[in-house]
Design an enzyme around this catalytic site. Structure first.
Site, PDB file in Angstrom:
ATOM      1  N   TRP A   9       0.740  -1.461  -0.008  1.00  0.00           N
ATOM      2  CA  TRP A   9      -0.009   0.129  -0.078  1.00  0.00           C
ATOM      3  C   TRP A   9       0.964   1.505  -0.096  1.00  0.00           C
ATOM      4  CZ3 TRP A   9      -0.273  -4.083   3.236  1.00  0.00           C
ATOM      5  CH2 TRP A   9      -1.539  -4.973   3.095  1.00  0.00           C
ATOM      6  N   ASP A  10       2.162   0.993  -0.426  1.00  0.00           N
ATOM      7  CA  ASP A  10       2.974   2.399  -0.037  1.00  0.00           C
ATOM      8  C   ASP A  10       3.098   2.991   1.387  1.00  0.00           C
ATOM      9  OD1 ASP A  10       4.984   4.233  -0.749  1.00  0.00           O
ATOM     10  OD2 ASP A  10       3.354   5.539  -1.880  1.00  0.00           O
ATOM     11  N   TYR A  11       2.976   2.088   2.347  1.00  0.00           N
ATOM     12  CA  TYR A  11       2.982   2.613   3.809  1.00  0.00           C
ATOM     13  C   TYR A  11       4.309   2.757   4.323  1.00  0.00           C
ATOM     14  CZ  TYR A  11      -2.316   2.071   4.394  1.00  0.00           C
ATOM     15  OH  TYR A  11      -3.612   2.293   4.301  1.00  0.00           O
ATOM     16  N   ASP A  12       4.935   3.544   3.786  1.00  0.00           N
ATOM     17  CA  ASP A  12       6.418   3.908   4.113  1.00  0.00           C
ATOM     18  C   ASP A  12       6.236   4.612   5.633  1.00  0.00           C
ATOM     19  OD1 ASP A  12       7.218   3.466   1.707  1.00  0.00           O
ATOM     20  OD2 ASP A  12       7.867   5.501   1.397  1.00  0.00           O
ATOM     21  N   LYS A  29       1.341   6.350   8.200  1.00  0.00           N
ATOM     22  CA  LYS A  29       0.342   6.633   7.307  1.00  0.00           C
ATOM     23  C   LYS A  29      -1.071   5.989   7.311  1.00  0.00           C
ATOM     24  CE  LYS A  29       3.583   7.381   3.294  1.00  0.00           C
ATOM     25  NZ  LYS A  29       3.846   6.855   2.084  1.00  0.00           N
TER      26      LYS A  29
END
Length: 645
Positions: free
Chosen positions: A321-324, A349
């Site tokens: 999910w691009d949860y950097d 995030k």
């Protein structure tokens, strides 16, 4: 064993809260104020009673916009820098990595340094969140000149004389280290961490275009010579590393990124550096890296002197999910059962806020693993569970339904309803799909890179968040042109090629675009500021932050909040300062209650984090106001200082 345990608790109880500044001049010597990133100024000259008398003390213009001529830099540029203030001088960096020194009282320019970055290169973004300075408060007996360290978007580390702005010739090669050597075309957008005589930096890179991105190594250098001391790779490569078993697949070893592009925090007393790692490449498909993917999407504590792994805590398993981990870990003290414990506050995030013991990484508030939806994409295996904090409770929307559709007109609301109904939507961590998935919260937060600030007197953790929903869809590579031909919206959506995998990414958000700008499709507020009581872990207050629609046309817009980027600052005077919103206002809130007390229109929007310092009994609050190219706010080149008349 019991004796060791009680000795450990006693030592934890007696650790003082971090403070910064010496004598009558209260300084801001690190990006987050102190090395642990509390972003709190122990200054009380400006208070809720007098903040309405705050005026512009001085304004400085960097001249940055001239550097965007004859290139496309303006489309990706954002003035996100937080200045430092030491010994009466402000030091800051512009998006093109020029370093500027200003008199902290008058704003008069003392010197500038231009590293001559080629802005025609294809950077993911053009920004610099600031510089670092040495010596720090943990260096004793040093008589060498003060230095300023700049990390650049073209992969260099540069050491400058704080007095003159000239490169320090005996650092690296004529004042510069080539960070790309042996790694590849990485960038750096955040200032390095400094602990003792060690300089530590992460990297920045795009991560949606291919599988085999550069390695996201964290490296430490001697602060005087630039000699490499150690490096640490967030993707385990060594055969003996137990985390390697959590990366499964023939191409798993080709995976890149998991880099730390945000701000690192350090604890000099414990010789620890805290690394916020990110998603492996690519962000939205993990079929080539099946498993938990340990060390990625984690807070990792390393021994600062050696690079040895001390502990790690993973905030997302097998990220899709691009949860950097985009926020700087905040080193704070919290009280649990009457004991003061050293902690790391991690804002994410997902809207999850994890409070971890600083020495062990163990949660100080309960965290539980919960089942999450399965992936239906051929080749993918979403991890079956994810960690959820019980306290503090998740902030921001965790699930959006058709009932949350919104529009200024009935027609617009119905369009939003139909769009939401068409998407896969099973709550937090619903995996990307071929039909299209709602990702709630989005990759823009929840808590974003603006992070958290902590008021140690009031025991309040403050953060501003986005309440934005993303829409992601995976398309089989061979069907991309066919699908784009059927759906005009797909042509407008962001494309991630994800080369080396079977799928192309299409990413958009739950808003529509029309002649008047963005038309939000979920109920407001879309951005808020909130406070969490760290004694109880409970939410104390939450208020809308900014506005996105003209209040003269829509009076209620002042309660709708705004998409925001940039962080907040708390002060001992009981105030929380924050800009970040798209409307271009700089605001002060009562830290105890969340009441808006003051606002001032900036000359350009402030997608940055403010700082504060005091000289000769006068407190200043300073913010970079330069707009944000990707958000579409008008660009500027202003540094604005406020003080009481």
């Amino acid at each position: 064993m019991k004796i060791i345990f009680f000795l450990f608790l006693f030592l934890s109880l007696t650790q003082p809260d971090a403070v910064f500044g010496q004598g009558n001049d209260r300084e801001w010597p690190a990006y987050g104020g102190d090395p642990g990133g509390m972003r709190h100024a122990a200054l009380s000259h400006i208070t809720p009673d007098n903040v309405n008398q705050l005026k512009v003390a001085w304004t400085y213009r960097t001249g940055e916009l001239e550097y965007y001529r004859n290139n496309d830099a303006a489309e990706k540029a954002a003035f996100e820098a937080t200045p430092l203030m030491v010994e009466g001088v402000l030091y800051l960096s512009t998006p093109s990595n020029r370093v500027i020194a200003l008199d902290a009282v008058s704003g008069a320019e003392k010197w500038t340094f231009d590293p001559k970055v080629n802005l025609k290169e294809d950077y993911s973004e053009i920004t610099s969140r600031g510089v670092s300075t040495w010596p720090g408060p943990d260096v004793v007996g040093n008589n060498l000149e003060r230095r300023i360290y700049l990390a650049t978007i073209d992969g260099r580390m540069i050491s400058l004389s704080a007095a003159t702005g000239k490169p320090i010739s005996d650092f690296g090669k004529k004042g510069t280290i080539d960070l790309r050597k042996g790694i590849g075309p990485i960038s750096v957008t955040s200032p390095p961490a400094i602990i003792g005589n060690t300089l530590i930096t992460g990297t920045s890179m795009g991560d949606n275009q291919r599988l085999n991105y550069e390695r996201g190594v964290v490296r430490a250098y001697d602060v005087l010579t630039g000699k490499l001391k150690w490096s640490w790779d967030p993707i385990p490569r060594a055969a003996g590393d137990p985390a390697r078993a959590t990366w499964i697949g023939k191409k798993a070893a080709q995976t890149g990124a998991a880099n730390a592009w945000s701000i690192l925090s350090v604890d000099p007393e414990r010789d620890l550096v805290f690394i916020p790692t990110t998603s492996p490449s690519p962000d939205y498909y993990g079929g080539e890296r099946i498993g938990k993917n340990e060390y990625a999407n984690s807070i990792v504590a390393l021994r600062a002197s050696t690079g040895e792994l001390v502990w790690h805590f993973q905030t997302v398993h097998h990220d899709l999910w691009d949860y950097d981990n985009a926020a700087q870990p905040a080193l704070i003290n919290v009280e649990r059962n009457g004991l003061k414990l050293p902690a790391v506050a991690v804002g994410t995030k997902m809207g999850h806020i994890f409070i971890l013991h600083r020495e062990t990484g163990k949660p100080l508030f309960r965290v539980e693993e919960r089942p999450v939806p399965r992936s239906e994409v051929p080749g993918e295996q979403a991890y079956p569970t994810q960690p959820f904090p019980i306290l503090p409770r998740p902030v921001g929307p965790q699930h959006i339904s058709v009932a949350d559709a919104w529009g200024l007109t009935e027609v617009e609301r119905e369009i939003a309803e139909n769009r939401i109904a068409s998407l896969r939507n099973e709550g937090p961590f619903t995996p990307p799909s071929l039909q299209g998935t709602m990702v709630t919260p989005s990759n823009a937060g929840g808590v974003h890179w603006g992070g958290v600030t902590y008021d140690p007197e009031r025991k309040l953790l403050i953060t501003n968040i986005n309440r934005l929903v993303a829409v992601v869809r995976l398309i089989p590579r061979e069907k991309l042109k066919e699908e784009e031909g059927k759906n005009e919206a797909l042509l407008r959506a962001e494309t991630g090629l994800q080369e080396g995998t079977p799928y192309v990414l299409k990413r958009d958000y739950l808003f529509a675009r029309n002649e008047s700008g963005l038309q939000m499709q979920t109920k407001p507020p879309w951005g808020t500021l909130l406070a969490i009581d760290m004694n109880s872990g409970e939410l104390k207050w939450e208020v809308p932050l900014g506005f996105m629609y003209d209040p003269q046309t829509y009076p209620e817009a002042v309660n709708w909040g705004s998409i925001n980027f940039g962080g907040a600052l708390t002060t001992a005077g009981g105030l929380t300062f924050v800009a970040a919103s798209l409307d271009g206002f700089f605001r002060a809130f009562d830290t105890e209650t969340g009441e808006l007390l003051w606002q001032n229109q900036l000359p350009a929007s402030g997608q940055s984090t403010p700082m504060s310092y005091q000289i000769d009994k006068k407190q200043y609050v300073v913010i970079s106001a330069g707009g944000h190219g990707k958000l579409g706010t008008p660009l500027g080149d202003y540094v604005v200082a406020y003080a009481l008349e």
